[in-house]
Design a protein around this motif. Structure first.
Motif, PDB file in Angstrom:
ATOM      1  N   GLU A   1     -15.539 -13.858 -32.239  1.00 21.36           N
ATOM      2  CA  GLU A   1     -14.821 -13.170 -31.165  1.00 21.36           C
ATOM      3  C   GLU A   1     -14.908 -11.656 -31.345  1.00 21.36           C
ATOM      4  OE1 GLU A   1     -10.909 -14.788 -31.525  1.00 21.36           O
ATOM      5  OE2 GLU A   1     -11.432 -16.652 -30.503  1.00 21.36           O
ATOM      6  N   GLU A   2     -14.751 -11.187 -32.573  1.00 21.66           N
ATOM      7  CA  GLU A   2     -14.831  -9.756 -32.848  1.00 21.66           C
ATOM      8  C   GLU A   2     -16.231  -9.221 -32.581  1.00 21.66           C
ATOM      9  OE1 GLU A   2     -13.495  -9.406 -36.894  1.00 21.66           O
ATOM     10  OE2 GLU A   2     -11.414  -9.837 -36.365  1.00 21.66           O
ATOM     11  N   LYS A   3     -17.238  -9.993 -32.982  1.00 19.45           N
ATOM     12  CA  LYS A   3     -18.628  -9.583 -32.758  1.00 19.45           C
ATOM     13  C   LYS A   3     -18.934  -9.510 -31.264  1.00 19.45           C
ATOM     14  CE  LYS A   3     -23.221 -10.727 -34.475  1.00 19.45           C
ATOM     15  NZ  LYS A   3     -24.018 -11.664 -35.274  1.00 19.45           N
ATOM     16  N   ALA A   4     -18.437 -10.469 -30.502  1.00 20.02           N
ATOM     17  CA  ALA A   4     -18.651 -10.470 -29.054  1.00 20.02           C
ATOM     18  C   ALA A   4     -17.912  -9.300 -28.406  1.00 20.02           C
ATOM     19  CB  ALA A   4     -18.194 -11.790 -28.454  1.00 20.02           C
ATOM     20  N   SER A   5     -16.743  -8.999 -28.906  1.00 21.29           N
ATOM     21  CA  SER A   5     -15.976  -7.870 -28.376  1.00 21.29           C
ATOM     22  C   SER A   5     -16.727  -6.554 -28.601  1.00 21.29           C
ATOM     23  CB  SER A   5     -14.605  -7.824 -29.047  1.00 21.29           C
ATOM     24  OG  SER A   5     -13.867  -6.733 -28.583  1.00 21.29           O
ATOM     25  N   GLU A   6     -17.313  -6.401 -29.785  1.00 21.73           N
ATOM     26  CA  GLU A   6     -18.108  -5.204 -30.068  1.00 21.73           C
ATOM     27  C   GLU A   6     -19.323  -5.142 -29.145  1.00 21.73           C
ATOM     28  OE1 GLU A   6     -19.188  -5.202 -34.195  1.00 21.73           O
ATOM     29  OE2 GLU A   6     -17.101  -5.254 -34.851  1.00 21.73           O
ATOM     30  N   ALA A   7     -19.950  -6.295 -28.923  1.00 17.47           N
ATOM     31  CA  ALA A   7     -21.137  -6.339 -28.063  1.00 17.47           C
ATOM     32  C   ALA A   7     -20.780  -5.968 -26.624  1.00 17.47           C
ATOM     33  CB  ALA A   7     -21.771  -7.726 -28.110  1.00 17.47           C
ATOM     34  N   LYS A   8     -19.609  -6.382 -26.186  1.00 19.70           N
ATOM     35  CA  LYS A   8     -19.174  -6.056 -24.817  1.00 19.70           C
ATOM     36  C   LYS A   8     -19.020  -4.557 -24.618  1.00 19.70           C
ATOM     37  CE  LYS A   8     -16.453 -10.183 -23.829  1.00 19.70           C
ATOM     38  NZ  LYS A   8     -15.083 -10.646 -23.559  1.00 19.70           N
ATOM     39  N   SER A   9     -18.607  -3.866 -25.672  1.00 25.72           N
ATOM     40  CA  SER A   9     -18.375  -2.431 -25.530  1.00 25.72           C
ATOM     41  C   SER A   9     -19.627  -1.611 -25.825  1.00 25.72           C
ATOM     42  CB  SER A   9     -17.238  -1.994 -26.457  1.00 25.72           C
ATOM     43  OG  SER A   9     -17.602  -2.201 -27.809  1.00 25.72           O
TER      44      SER A   9
ATOM     45  N   LYS B   1     -19.799 -25.596 -30.882  1.00 25.81           N
ATOM     46  CA  LYS B   1     -19.706 -24.507 -29.910  1.00 25.81           C
ATOM     47  C   LYS B   1     -19.811 -23.148 -30.590  1.00 25.81           C
ATOM     48  CE  LYS B   1     -19.327 -27.081 -26.327  1.00 25.81           C
ATOM     49  NZ  LYS B   1     -20.384 -27.129 -25.325  1.00 25.81           N
ATOM     50  N   ILE B   2     -19.296 -23.030 -31.799  1.00 18.80           N
ATOM     51  CA  ILE B   2     -19.423 -21.784 -32.550  1.00 18.80           C
ATOM     52  C   ILE B   2     -20.891 -21.519 -32.870  1.00 18.80           C
ATOM     53  CG2 ILE B   2     -18.966 -20.693 -34.800  1.00 18.80           C
ATOM     54  CD1 ILE B   2     -16.126 -21.926 -34.624  1.00 18.80           C
ATOM     55  N   GLU B   3     -21.605 -22.557 -33.284  1.00 18.42           N
ATOM     56  CA  GLU B   3     -23.040 -22.407 -33.560  1.00 18.42           C
ATOM     57  C   GLU B   3     -23.787 -21.989 -32.292  1.00 18.42           C
ATOM     58  OE1 GLU B   3     -24.794 -22.491 -36.424  1.00 18.42           O
ATOM     59  OE2 GLU B   3     -22.858 -22.659 -37.422  1.00 18.42           O
ATOM     60  N   LEU B   4     -23.462 -22.627 -31.180  1.00 15.80           N
ATOM     61  CA  LEU B   4     -24.100 -22.273 -29.909  1.00 15.80           C
ATOM     62  C   LEU B   4     -23.795 -20.822 -29.542  1.00 15.80           C
ATOM     63  CD1 LEU B   4     -25.660 -22.992 -27.325  1.00 15.80           C
ATOM     64  CD2 LEU B   4     -23.492 -23.823 -26.375  1.00 15.80           C
ATOM     65  N   ALA B   5     -22.536 -20.450 -29.663  1.00 19.81           N
ATOM     66  CA  ALA B   5     -22.141 -19.074 -29.335  1.00 19.81           C
ATOM     67  C   ALA B   5     -22.828 -18.070 -30.251  1.00 19.81           C
ATOM     68  CB  ALA B   5     -20.624 -18.930 -29.430  1.00 19.81           C
ATOM     69  N   THR B   6     -22.969 -18.413 -31.519  1.00 19.80           N
ATOM     70  CA  THR B   6     -23.648 -17.533 -32.471  1.00 19.80           C
ATOM     71  C   THR B   6     -25.101 -17.328 -32.061  1.00 19.80           C
ATOM     72  OG1 THR B   6     -22.206 -18.274 -34.269  1.00 19.80           O
ATOM     73  CG2 THR B   6     -24.280 -17.225 -34.902  1.00 19.80           C
ATOM     74  N   LEU B   7     -25.770 -18.413 -31.699  1.00 19.81           N
ATOM     75  CA  LEU B   7     -27.160 -18.304 -31.258  1.00 19.81           C
ATOM     76  C   LEU B   7     -27.276 -17.486 -29.973  1.00 19.81           C
ATOM     77  CD1 LEU B   7     -28.391 -21.939 -31.973  1.00 19.81           C
ATOM     78  CD2 LEU B   7     -29.024 -19.866 -33.200  1.00 19.81           C
ATOM     79  N   LEU B   8     -26.392 -17.748 -29.025  1.00 21.93           N
ATOM     80  CA  LEU B   8     -26.437 -17.013 -27.759  1.00 21.93           C
ATOM     81  C   LEU B   8     -26.150 -15.527 -27.960  1.00 21.93           C
ATOM     82  CD1 LEU B   8     -24.658 -19.614 -25.449  1.00 21.93           C
ATOM     83  CD2 LEU B   8     -27.069 -18.938 -25.363  1.00 21.93           C
ATOM     84  N   LEU B   9     -25.239 -15.227 -28.863  1.00 20.56           N
ATOM     85  CA  LEU B   9     -24.931 -13.823 -29.147  1.00 20.56           C
ATOM     86  C   LEU B   9     -26.112 -13.147 -29.841  1.00 20.56           C
ATOM     87  CD1 LEU B   9     -22.756 -11.724 -28.767  1.00 20.56           C
ATOM     88  CD2 LEU B   9     -21.745 -12.444 -30.912  1.00 20.56           C
ATOM     89  N   THR B  10     -26.779 -13.872 -30.706  1.00 23.48           N
ATOM     90  CA  THR B  10     -27.973 -13.332 -31.365  1.00 23.48           C
ATOM     91  C   THR B  10     -29.070 -13.061 -30.342  1.00 23.48           C
ATOM     92  OG1 THR B  10     -27.434 -14.506 -33.404  1.00 23.48           O
ATOM     93  CG2 THR B  10     -29.716 -13.773 -33.156  1.00 23.48           C
ATOM     94  N   ILE B  11     -29.217 -13.971 -29.391  1.00 23.32           N
ATOM     95  CA  ILE B  11     -30.196 -13.774 -28.312  1.00 23.32           C
ATOM     96  C   ILE B  11     -29.834 -12.540 -27.495  1.00 23.32           C
ATOM     97  CG2 ILE B  11     -31.016 -14.739 -26.117  1.00 23.32           C
ATOM     98  CD1 ILE B  11     -30.877 -17.509 -27.498  1.00 23.32           C
ATOM     99  N   ALA B  12     -28.557 -12.394 -27.167  1.00 21.12           N
ATOM    100  CA  ALA B  12     -28.115 -11.223 -26.402  1.00 21.12           C
ATOM    101  C   ALA B  12     -28.396  -9.938 -27.166  1.00 21.12           C
ATOM    102  CB  ALA B  12     -26.626 -11.340 -26.086  1.00 21.12           C
ATOM    103  N   GLU B  13     -28.133  -9.948 -28.472  1.00 19.85           N
ATOM    104  CA  GLU B  13     -28.401  -8.760 -29.289  1.00 19.85           C
ATOM    105  C   GLU B  13     -29.895  -8.450 -29.324  1.00 19.85           C
ATOM    106  OE1 GLU B  13     -26.582  -9.967 -32.948  1.00 19.85           O
ATOM    107  OE2 GLU B  13     -24.666  -9.041 -32.436  1.00 19.85           O
ATOM    108  N   ALA B  14     -30.715  -9.487 -29.445  1.00 17.09           N
ATOM    109  CA  ALA B  14     -32.165  -9.277 -29.480  1.00 17.09           C
ATOM    110  C   ALA B  14     -32.677  -8.738 -28.147  1.00 17.09           C
ATOM    111  CB  ALA B  14     -32.874 -10.588 -29.820  1.00 17.09           C
ATOM    112  N   LYS B  15     -32.186  -9.294 -27.049  1.00 14.68           N
ATOM    113  CA  LYS B  15     -32.589  -8.796 -25.729  1.00 14.68           C
ATOM    114  C   LYS B  15     -32.147  -7.353 -25.534  1.00 14.68           C
ATOM    115  CE  LYS B  15     -32.743 -13.037 -22.987  1.00 14.68           C
ATOM    116  NZ  LYS B  15     -32.113 -13.755 -21.862  1.00 14.68           N
TER     117      LYS B  15
END
Length: 127
Positions: free
Chosen positions: A36-44, A80-94
């Motif tokens: 959640e914290e990592k996603a929050s940082e990514a949002k900003s 779901k945490i694993e899925l979210a982790t992968l999706l967040l990694t994809i978002a960071e890579a993109k």
């Protein structure tokens, strides 16, 4: 008599169902908090600009993990945490890819300016 025993058993099963559900481990809750914290940082950051669709999918997976955690389903929560982790990694890579592409475009413009300046300089020497 049998009917009332059956109804009583059913009522007890429904009221004690959450107690029988899998308990969510502390590790899962901690991983979810970090995610959640990592996603929050990514949002900003720039990721929200460059990879909004992937970030949106990651946030949706985090919400699904939170829902699974709320009902005590540790296995589903971990998935779901694993899925979210992968999706967040994809978002960071993109996001990183788009940022690098922008930097390359800026450097190409600078290179063209320098090449033109060099060409003008070389033409001045030839005269």
């Amino acid at each position: 008599m049998r009917k009332s025993v059956l109804l009583l058993s059913l009522a007890l099963a429904l009221t004690n169902g959450p107690a029988w559900a899998e308990a969510v481990s502390g590790g899962t809750a901690a991983r979810l908090k970090q995610l959640e914290e990592k996603a929050s940082e990514a949002k900003s950051g720039k990721i929200s600009e460059y990879a909004a669709d992937s970030l949106k999918d990651a946030v949706a997976a985090i919400a699904a993990a939170q829902a699974a955690t709320a009902v005590g389903n540790d296995k589903l929560s971990q998935q779901k945490i694993e899925l979210a982790t992968l999706l967040l990694t994809i978002a960071e890579a993109k996001g990183a890819e788009r940022e690098l592409l922008e930097q390359v475009a800026v450097q190409r413009v600078e290179l063209k300016k320098l090449e033109a300046q060099l060409e003008r300089y070389l033409q001045g020497e030839e005269k």
